[in-house]
Design an enzyme around this catalytic site. Structure first.
Site, PDB file in Angstrom:
ATOM      1  N   GLU A 196     -55.515  20.465  -4.088  1.00  0.00           N
ATOM      2  CA  GLU A 196     -55.319  19.379  -5.056  1.00  0.00           C
ATOM      3  C   GLU A 196     -56.631  18.797  -5.584  1.00  0.00           C
ATOM      4  O   GLU A 196     -56.623  17.933  -6.449  1.00  0.00           O
ATOM      5  CB  GLU A 196     -54.393  18.313  -4.457  1.00  0.00           C
TER       6      GLU A 196
ATOM      7  N   GLU B  86     -67.801  38.583 -11.258  1.00  0.00           N
ATOM      8  CA  GLU B  86     -66.448  38.012 -11.277  1.00  0.00           C
ATOM      9  C   GLU B  86     -65.420  39.125 -11.412  1.00  0.00           C
ATOM     10  O   GLU B  86     -64.368  39.131 -10.759  1.00  0.00           O
ATOM     11  CB  GLU B  86     -66.289  37.023 -12.445  1.00  0.00           C
TER      12      GLU B  86
ATOM     13  N   HIS C 267     -64.409  30.740 -10.068  1.00  0.00           N
ATOM     14  CA  HIS C 267     -65.354  29.712 -10.523  1.00  0.00           C
ATOM     15  C   HIS C 267     -66.749  30.331 -10.593  1.00  0.00           C
ATOM     16  O   HIS C 267     -67.154  31.045  -9.670  1.00  0.00           O
ATOM     17  CB  HIS C 267     -65.325  28.540  -9.533  1.00  0.00           C
TER      18      HIS C 267
ATOM     19  N   GLY D 248     -60.809  35.866 -21.744  1.00  0.00           N
ATOM     20  CA  GLY D 248     -59.970  36.693 -20.877  1.00  0.00           C
ATOM     21  C   GLY D 248     -60.628  37.934 -20.311  1.00  0.00           C
ATOM     22  O   GLY D 248     -59.937  38.918 -20.013  1.00  0.00           O
TER      23      GLY D 248
ATOM     24  N   LYS E 286     -70.159  39.808 -14.561  1.00  0.00           N
ATOM     25  CA  LYS E 286     -70.048  41.183 -14.060  1.00  0.00           C
ATOM     26  C   LYS E 286     -69.500  41.185 -12.623  1.00  0.00           C
ATOM     27  O   LYS E 286     -68.673  42.020 -12.256  1.00  0.00           O
ATOM     28  CB  LYS E 286     -71.460  41.784 -14.085  1.00  0.00           C
TER      29      LYS E 286
ATOM     30  N   ASP F 272     -61.972  22.499  -7.650  1.00  0.00           N
ATOM     31  CA  ASP F 272     -62.858  23.540  -7.097  1.00  0.00           C
ATOM     32  C   ASP F 272     -63.165  23.320  -5.613  1.00  0.00           C
ATOM     33  O   ASP F 272     -64.269  23.619  -5.145  1.00  0.00           O
ATOM     34  CB  ASP F 272     -64.170  23.621  -7.910  1.00  0.00           C
TER      35      ASP F 272
HETATM   36  C1  GAR Z   1     -65.292  32.612 -16.235  1.00  0.00           C
HETATM   37  O1  GAR Z   1     -66.696  32.638 -16.104  1.00  0.00           O
HETATM   38  C2  GAR Z   1     -64.678  31.760 -15.150  1.00  0.00           C
HETATM   39  O2  GAR Z   1     -65.373  31.830 -13.935  1.00  0.00           O
HETATM   40  C3  GAR Z   1     -64.806  30.388 -15.763  1.00  0.00           C
HETATM   41  O3  GAR Z   1     -64.499  30.567 -17.114  1.00  0.00           O
HETATM   42  C4  GAR Z   1     -64.885  31.876 -17.510  1.00  0.00           C
HETATM   43  C5  GAR Z   1     -63.707  32.532 -18.188  1.00  0.00           C
HETATM   44  O4  GAR Z   1     -64.087  33.742 -18.749  1.00  0.00           O
HETATM   45  N1  GAR Z   1     -63.926  29.460 -15.141  1.00  0.00           N
HETATM   46  C6  GAR Z   1     -64.207  28.176 -14.999  1.00  0.00           C
HETATM   47  O5  GAR Z   1     -65.241  27.680 -15.399  1.00  0.00           O
HETATM   48  C7  GAR Z   1     -63.128  27.378 -14.326  1.00  0.00           C
HETATM   49  N2  GAR Z   1     -63.601  26.049 -14.045  1.00  0.00           N
HETATM   50  P1  GAR Z   1     -63.005  34.799 -19.195  1.00  0.00           P
HETATM   51  O6  GAR Z   1     -62.011  34.056 -20.090  1.00  0.00           O
HETATM   52  O7  GAR Z   1     -63.798  35.821 -19.975  1.00  0.00           O
HETATM   53  O8  GAR Z   1     -62.350  35.364 -17.969  1.00  0.00           O
END
Ligand code: GAR
Length: 217
Positions: free
Chosen positions: A142, A174, A109, A12, A172, A145
Site C-alpha cells: 500500500e 528492466e 521501478h 510499453g 535494457k 515503491d
Molecule cells: C520504465 O522505465 C519503468 O521502470 C518506469 O516507467 C518506464 C516505462 O517504460 N516506471 C516507473 O517509473 C514507475 N514509477 P515502458 O513504458 O517503455 O515500459
C-alpha cells in the site's frame, strides 16, 4: 499458464519484453489483457500487434481513485487475471485494488529500491552522484515503491551520463528482469515473508561484485 493483466501508461517497452517472452515460450504466462489509463499510449499498439485484448480506462472519467480502481479490478477479473503487472503505469493504486489481488501485483521501478522511490528517479540518481543505479521488480503493497523486492539489476552510472543515457542502460536490464520475475512467480517459487521475498532453489553467485570506477587506475 499464468494469466497476466498488464497496466501501462506509456511506450510499453516493458510490456513488449513480456509479450516477447510469452511468445518465445520462455515464461509460463500469457497476457490476457492490457489496460492503459492513457488512450494514446503506444503500449496499446504493441498489445494489438500481439493480438492481445486492450482496454482504455481513463482516470479522468471517474469521480475518485476508488471508482477508477474499482473499474480496473472489474476489467482484470473479467479477463480472469491472476497476476497484475504494472509496466510504466503512472497511477498510485488504492488499498482496495491491492486487496483485490493480494501478493499478486508486481511493479518495475527504474532505481535500486529502497533508494530513489517516486518520480524522476534517474536524474535524482545522477544528481546524487551514485556510482550505481538499476531497476527493481517488487510486489506492490500500500506504499509507494515500498513492497517486497523480488529481483534487481545493477548498472553503473558515469560522470557524463544524461537522464536519457542512464534510462536506456537501465531499460535494457528492466527488459530482462521483469520476465524473469514473472517466470519465478509462474514456477511457484516466490513466497513473501514479512518484507522479504524468498525464492525457492535459488542459485547464489558468491563472487558477484561490481566496482565503479574500476580499481585498475
Ligand atoms: C520504465 O522505465 C519503468 O521502470 C518506469 O516507467 C518506464 C516505462 O517504460 N516506471 C516507473 O517509473 C514507475 N514509477 P515502458 O513504458 O517503455 O515500459
Amino acid at each position: 499458464m499464468v494469466r497476466l493483466g498488464v497496466l501501462v501508461s506509456g511506450s510499453g517497452t516493458n510490456l513488449q519484453s513480456i509479450l516477447d517472452a510469452c511468445a518465445a515460450g520462455s515464461i509460463d504466462a500469457r497476457v490476457a489483457v492490457v489496460i492503459s489509463n492513457v488512450s494514446s499510449a503506444y503500449a496499446l499498439t504493441r498489445a494489438q500487434n500481439a493480438g492481445v485484448p486492450t482496454r482504455v480506462v481513463s482516470h479522468k472519467e471517474y469521480p475518485d481513485r476508488d471508482a477508477f480502481d474499482a473499474e480496473l479490478v472489474s476489467v482484470l477479473k473479467g479477463y480472469d487475471v491472476e497476476l497484475v503487472c504494472l509496466a510504466g503505469f503512472m497511477r498510485i493504486l488504492t488499498p482496495g485494488f491491492i486487496r483485490a489481488f493480494p501478493g499478486r501485483i508486481m511493479n518495475i521501478h527504474p532505481a535500486l529500491l529502497p533508494s530513489f522511490p517516486g518520480l524522476d528517479v534517474r536524474q535524482a540518481a545522477i544528481d546524487h552522484g551514485v556510482r550505481f543505479s538499476g531497476c527493481t521488480v517488487h510486489f506492490v503493497d500500500e506504499g509507494v515503491d515500498t513492497g517486497p523486492i523480488i529481483i534487481q539489476a545493477v548498472v553503473p552510472v558515469y560522470p557524463d551520463d544524461t537522464e536519457e543515457s542512464l534510462r536506456d542502460r537501465i531499460l535494457k536490464r528492466e527488459h530482462q528482469i521483469y520476465p524473469g520475475a514473472i517466470q519465478l512467480y509462474a514456477q511457484g517459487r516466490l513466497s513473501i515473508s514479512g518484507r522479504r521475498v524468498l525464492i525457492q532453489d535459488h542459485h547464489h553467485d558468491e563472487a558477484a561484485c561490481l566496482i565503479n570506477p574500476s580499481l585498475d587506475f
